[in-house]
Write an enzyme that holds these catalytic residues in place. Sequence first.
Site, PDB file in Angstrom:
ATOM      1  N   HIS A  91      10.319 -12.298  13.750  1.00 36.24           N
ATOM      2  CA  HIS A  91      10.392 -12.111  12.294  1.00 36.24           C
ATOM      3  C   HIS A  91      11.640 -12.665  11.647  1.00 36.24           C
ATOM      4  O   HIS A  91      11.796 -12.568  10.436  1.00 36.24           O
ATOM      5  CB  HIS A  91      10.330 -10.620  11.945  1.00 36.24           C
ATOM      6  CG  HIS A  91       8.960 -10.061  12.008  1.00 36.24           C
ATOM      7  ND1 HIS A  91       8.113 -10.063  10.927  1.00 36.24           N
ATOM      8  CD2 HIS A  91       8.262  -9.504  13.024  1.00 36.24           C
ATOM      9  CE1 HIS A  91       6.964  -9.509  11.268  1.00 36.24           C
ATOM     10  NE2 HIS A  91       7.022  -9.168  12.538  1.00 36.24           N
ATOM     11  N   LYS A 128      12.542  -6.502  -3.754  1.00 41.95           N
ATOM     12  CA  LYS A 128      12.597  -6.686  -2.301  1.00 41.95           C
ATOM     13  C   LYS A 128      13.867  -5.997  -1.822  1.00 41.95           C
ATOM     14  O   LYS A 128      14.697  -5.611  -2.639  1.00 41.95           O
ATOM     15  CB  LYS A 128      12.619  -8.171  -1.938  1.00 41.95           C
ATOM     16  CG  LYS A 128      13.628  -8.998  -2.755  1.00 41.95           C
ATOM     17  CD  LYS A 128      13.584 -10.477  -2.430  1.00 41.95           C
ATOM     18  CE  LYS A 128      12.412 -11.216  -3.020  1.00 41.95           C
ATOM     19  NZ  LYS A 128      11.453 -11.682  -2.049  1.00 41.95           N
ATOM     20  N   ARG A 129      14.049  -5.851  -0.503  1.00 38.39           N
ATOM     21  CA  ARG A 129      15.303  -5.290  -0.018  1.00 38.39           C
ATOM     22  C   ARG A 129      16.472  -6.135  -0.494  1.00 38.39           C
ATOM     23  O   ARG A 129      16.334  -7.342  -0.684  1.00 38.39           O
ATOM     24  CB  ARG A 129      15.292  -5.218   1.506  1.00 38.39           C
ATOM     25  CG  ARG A 129      14.417  -4.113   2.063  1.00 38.39           C
ATOM     26  CD  ARG A 129      14.877  -2.731   1.627  1.00 38.39           C
ATOM     27  NE  ARG A 129      16.139  -2.373   2.228  1.00 38.39           N
ATOM     28  CZ  ARG A 129      16.263  -1.782   3.418  1.00 38.39           C
ATOM     29  NH1 ARG A 129      15.183  -1.463   4.117  1.00 38.39           N
ATOM     30  NH2 ARG A 129      17.446  -1.499   3.907  1.00 38.39           N
ATOM     31  N   LYS A 183      18.633 -13.198   0.338  1.00 40.72           N
ATOM     32  CA  LYS A 183      17.556 -13.165  -0.655  1.00 40.72           C
ATOM     33  C   LYS A 183      18.066 -13.557  -2.054  1.00 40.72           C
ATOM     34  O   LYS A 183      17.290 -13.822  -2.956  1.00 40.72           O
ATOM     35  CB  LYS A 183      16.900 -11.787  -0.682  1.00 40.72           C
ATOM     36  CG  LYS A 183      16.078 -11.470   0.584  1.00 40.72           C
ATOM     37  CD  LYS A 183      15.543 -10.043   0.543  1.00 40.72           C
ATOM     38  CE  LYS A 183      14.760  -9.647   1.788  1.00 40.72           C
ATOM     39  NZ  LYS A 183      13.369 -10.138   1.779  1.00 40.72           N
ATOM     40  N   THR A 206       6.312 -11.481   1.939  1.00 42.58           N
ATOM     41  CA  THR A 206       4.943 -11.094   1.595  1.00 42.58           C
ATOM     42  C   THR A 206       4.882 -10.636   0.141  1.00 42.58           C
ATOM     43  O   THR A 206       3.823 -10.654  -0.463  1.00 42.58           O
ATOM     44  CB  THR A 206       4.436  -9.954   2.504  1.00 42.58           C
ATOM     45  OG1 THR A 206       5.421  -8.919   2.539  1.00 42.58           O
ATOM     46  CG2 THR A 206       4.157 -10.458   3.912  1.00 42.58           C
ATOM     47  N   LYS A 235       1.870 -10.973  -2.965  1.00 40.97           N
ATOM     48  CA  LYS A 235       1.366  -9.909  -3.849  1.00 40.97           C
ATOM     49  C   LYS A 235       1.439 -10.346  -5.311  1.00 40.97           C
ATOM     50  O   LYS A 235       0.514 -10.125  -6.090  1.00 40.97           O
ATOM     51  CB  LYS A 235       2.183  -8.630  -3.660  1.00 40.97           C
ATOM     52  CG  LYS A 235       2.122  -8.040  -2.260  1.00 40.97           C
ATOM     53  CD  LYS A 235       3.209  -6.963  -2.078  1.00 40.97           C
ATOM     54  CE  LYS A 235       3.461  -6.698  -0.610  1.00 40.97           C
ATOM     55  NZ  LYS A 235       4.735  -5.974  -0.375  1.00 40.97           N
TER      56      LYS A 235
HETATM   57  C1  LIG Z   1       5.862  -6.297   0.155  1.00 35.96           C
HETATM   58  C2  LIG Z   1       6.986  -5.342   0.241  1.00 35.96           C
HETATM   59  C3  LIG Z   1       8.214  -5.741   0.776  1.00 35.96           C
HETATM   60  C4  LIG Z   1       8.481  -7.155   1.247  1.00 35.96           C
HETATM   61  O1  LIG Z   1       8.935  -7.913   0.155  1.00 35.96           O
HETATM   62  P1  LIG Z   1       9.577  -9.371   0.378  1.00 35.96           P
HETATM   63  O2  LIG Z   1       9.684  -9.897  -1.018  1.00 35.96           O
HETATM   64  O3  LIG Z   1       8.595 -10.148   1.183  1.00 35.96           O
HETATM   65  O4  LIG Z   1      10.871  -9.178   1.032  1.00 35.96           O
HETATM   66  C5  LIG Z   1       9.240  -4.824   0.834  1.00 35.96           C
HETATM   67  N1  LIG Z   1       9.084  -3.561   0.385  1.00 35.96           N
HETATM   68  C6  LIG Z   1       7.920  -3.147  -0.148  1.00 35.96           C
HETATM   69  C7  LIG Z   1       7.814  -1.747  -0.644  1.00 35.96           C
HETATM   70  C8  LIG Z   1       6.833  -4.010  -0.238  1.00 35.96           C
HETATM   71  O5  LIG Z   1       5.671  -3.573  -0.753  1.00 35.96           O
END
Ligand SMILES: *Cc1c(COP(=O)(O)O)cnc(C)c1O
Length: 798
Positions: free
Chosen positions: A345, A533-534, A539, A641, A645
Site C-alpha cells: 500500500h 482525507k487523513r 497529501k 480512493t 468517491k
Molecule cells: C475514502 C476514505 C479515506 C481515503 O481517502 P483518500 O483521499 O484516498 O486518502 C479516508 N477516510 C475515510 C473516512 C474515507 O471514507
Amino acid sequence: MFKNKEEFKTEFTKRIIEGYGRPLKEAHITEKFMVLEKLIRDQAAINWALTKEEVQDSQQKQMTYFSMEFLIGRLLVNNMMNLGVYDIVKEGLADLDINIHELEELESDPGLGNGGLGRLAACFMDSLASLSMPGHGNTLRYQYGLFKQKIVDGYQTEIPDQWMSIGNMWEIRKPKHAVDVRFWGKVIWDDSTGRFKHVDAECIRAVPYDMPIIGNETTVTNTLRLWDAEVSTNIPTNKDFRQYSQEVNEICQNLYPDDSTLAGRTLRLKQQYFFVSAGLQALIKSHLRTYKTLDNFHEKNVIQLNDTHPVLAIPELMRLLIDEHDYDWEDAWDIVSHTMAYTNHTILSEALEKWPIDTMRALLPRVYMMIEEINRRFIGYVKEHVSNPDEVFNHVLIIKDGQVHMAHLAIVGSFSVNGVARLHTDILIHQEMKAFAELYPTKFNNKTNGITHRRWLAYANPQLKELLHDTIGDHWIKEPDELEKLMAYVDDPDIQKRFMQVKRDRKRILARYIQKNNGILVNVDSIFDIQVKRLHAYKRQLLNVLHIIYLYQEMKRNPEFRIYPRTFIFGAKAAPAYFFAKKVIKLINSVADVVNSDPETSDYLKVVFLENYGVTLAEMIMPAADVSEQISTAGKEASGTGNMKFMMNGALTLGTLDGANVEIHERVGDDYCEIFGLTAKEVDSLRQSGQYNAWDYYNNNIKLKFVVDSLVDGSWSASREEFRIIFEELMNYNDEYFLLADFDSYIKAQQDVEKRYLDKSAWAKMCLINIAKSGFFSSDRTIKQYADEIWHIQPVKK
Ligand SMILES: *Cc1c(COP(=O)(O)O)cnc(C)c1O
C-alpha cells in the site's frame, strides 16, 4: 422472520416487551434502536447459516482478508437495504410512531479503522458478498477506535472513541471457537519428542466475535471476524495476575492512530500476532473438520494480507504446520507460499514496516526462528538465481541491520504481490522492489483499487440515484459498468439541469450541517472545493492553504481582482504525535478565522474545517462536492480512493498525476478533469539531481514570497512563532514534497476550474461524464480481478 410490515410490527413490539419488560410506548429510543439492530441481524442469520453450509458442502475455496483495519461505517440502513426490507421497516416503524431516521442517527461508526486502507477492506467485504463470493474478514475487536477529533481554538484535540458504549448489536460472541495465543517465554529442544518446544509462554485467549456481511440482492452472507483478548485458562504460573490481566486488556484496547508510521512498538506487534495467529488457528480447525488433512489447505484457502501488518501469518502458519501438525519444512513451505498473497500500500520509506530483532525474538521466540530459517533459505535461493548476490542482498534480505523487514518477508512468502494502482505497481516493479521483481517476475501484479458504488452512490446519494433511475434504469447497481449508458444523456439540457439541481440539493444539506456545526454561513451557489482525507505532508493540504492565502492576498491588494465565490472545505484527522500535521490543521482554522470574517472578501471566500472526518461524514460530503482536491506529490499516493468517491458523485478531479488519478484522467480525458504539477518521473529526477532549491522558487516569484512570508509575519496568528515550523519545513528543510515547485501550476489549474464553472452547461456535462466513466472504479471490478487472477474463487451456488 418477518416478511411484511404487519409481521415486522408484531415482532418488533414483542422484542421490546421481552427485552426490556415494558410496553413500546414507554421504551427508550436507544432500546428501540438496539432491538431493531438485533432484529435485522437475526433476519440475516438464516442466510448466514445457509451460506456456511453451502460453502462446506460444495467444498469450495474461500478467501480470508487479513487486515488490521475494516473501516466499515454504519451498517443498519445498508444492511436493511441489502436485505430488501428497508421500506417494510420504515413504514412499520412509522405506524408505531417511530421515525426511522432518529434511530439511524443513534448508530456510531465502528472504530475499526484509520483511513483509506481500512475503508478499502470494507468496500471489498461489500463487493465480495454482493458478488456472492465466499470471502471473509479477520481482524481485532478494538474497544476504542481512532480518537474522536474536536477542534478547540483551532487546534485538534483527541477524545476517546467509545464506539461500543451502547454495544455492538451486529456481533455474536463465539466462545466455542476461542483459541490460545502465546507470547514471550523461550524455545527449548525436547529430546523426548525430537522437537522444539515453546515453554514459559504467556497464554492469552482469543475469542471471536462474528459480524454478518450481508450482500446486496443475494442470500450470500459472509463473516467479519473480530478477535478479542481474554484471560486464558492456561494461566501462567510465574506471573503476577494483575500484571497479566493488564497485558490481556491492553491488546484490544486501542486502534493505533497512525496508518503510516509505527507507534507503541511492542504492543502493536502483539496485536498483529494476536489476530493473525488466532485467525490461522481457526482456519486450520475448520479445514480439518471438513477435510481431515492440511495437505490441501492452500487449495481450499487463500489469505490476502492487507499491507505488512498481518505478514506474521507467513512464519506463523509455518510454525503451526511444523510444530503442531508434523509437517517437514518443504511441505509446509509449499502450503504456506501457495496460501498467502500480499498487497503493498505504500512506498513511503518511513511507512515500510521493520521490527528490531530483539523485540521480535523476545515476544515471539519460535516465530522468530521460522523467520530466520526463511531468510537463510532465501539467501540460498538468491545465490542460485543471480550472478551478483552481494549487491542484490542489500535490497532484499529479510533480516538486515538488526531488523526484520516485513515487506521483504511478505514478498518471499507470498505467491502474489500486488500494488493498488497502475502507477504504484509500476514504481514497485521498476524502482522500489526492482530486485524482487527480477527474482520473482511472475509474482508482481496490479489491482487498481475501487469503492463500493452501492454505499458511495446508491446509499450516500439517493438524489443522484433517482436521476440515474429515471435515465438509465437501475441495472448499474448490479453492473456498475452500465453507468456508461449515461453518456447518451450528457448533452441533454434537461438532464444537465436536473443534475445541477441534485448537486444543489446536496450542497444545501452540507451547508446546513456546516451552519449547525461550524456556525459558518456558506453560499450554496459558490464552488464547493473539497479536500477530505487523513492529514499528511505528502497529501499536501498545505498547498491548498497556500492557494487560499494567495487568493485572499490578491483580493486585499487589488480591488480589480475578483473570483467566482468559493467555499474551501477540509476534513482531516492528524495522528496525535504528528506535530507538523496538527500545525496544518491549526493553520487552516486560523486562515478560516481571518478570511471568513473579513467583510471585503467573505462574499467570495469561505474556509471551513469539518471536525471528525469519518465514513458517515464522508457520505454527506462526497455528494456535495464540485471540486475534488487530489493534490499529493506525484509518486507518493499509492492509489487514493477518495478521488473515486468524488468522481462517482459528479465532481471535477483537480489533481496531480498520482495514484489512481492517472487512471481517472485516462478514462475521462483532459477535457473532463484538471491535471497539474510535476509528474512522478519529474519529481524523481528533480530529487535525484540534487538541484531542487526552495529558495529559488521563493526568490523568483513575488506572489509566492508574499504567501510564504505570511506564515511568519503575524498574518494568521498574534504569535509569529505559531507557524514557524511550517515555514521551516518549506524553506529550510527544502520543501520535501515540492509544494513550491507545483505552486504556479496549481494556481493556473485553479483558474481553469473557475473558467469551467462559469459555463454551467459544460460543467454539468463534465460531471455527468465523470459519473458515466466511474464504473471502472467500483470495487466489484477490483474484486472480480482479485478473484480471477489471484484467489481463484467462485461464487457460492445458492
Ligand atoms: C475514502 C476514505 C479515506 C481515503 O481517502 P483518500 O483521499 O484516498 O486518502 C479516508 N477516510 C475515510 C473516512 C474515507 O471514507
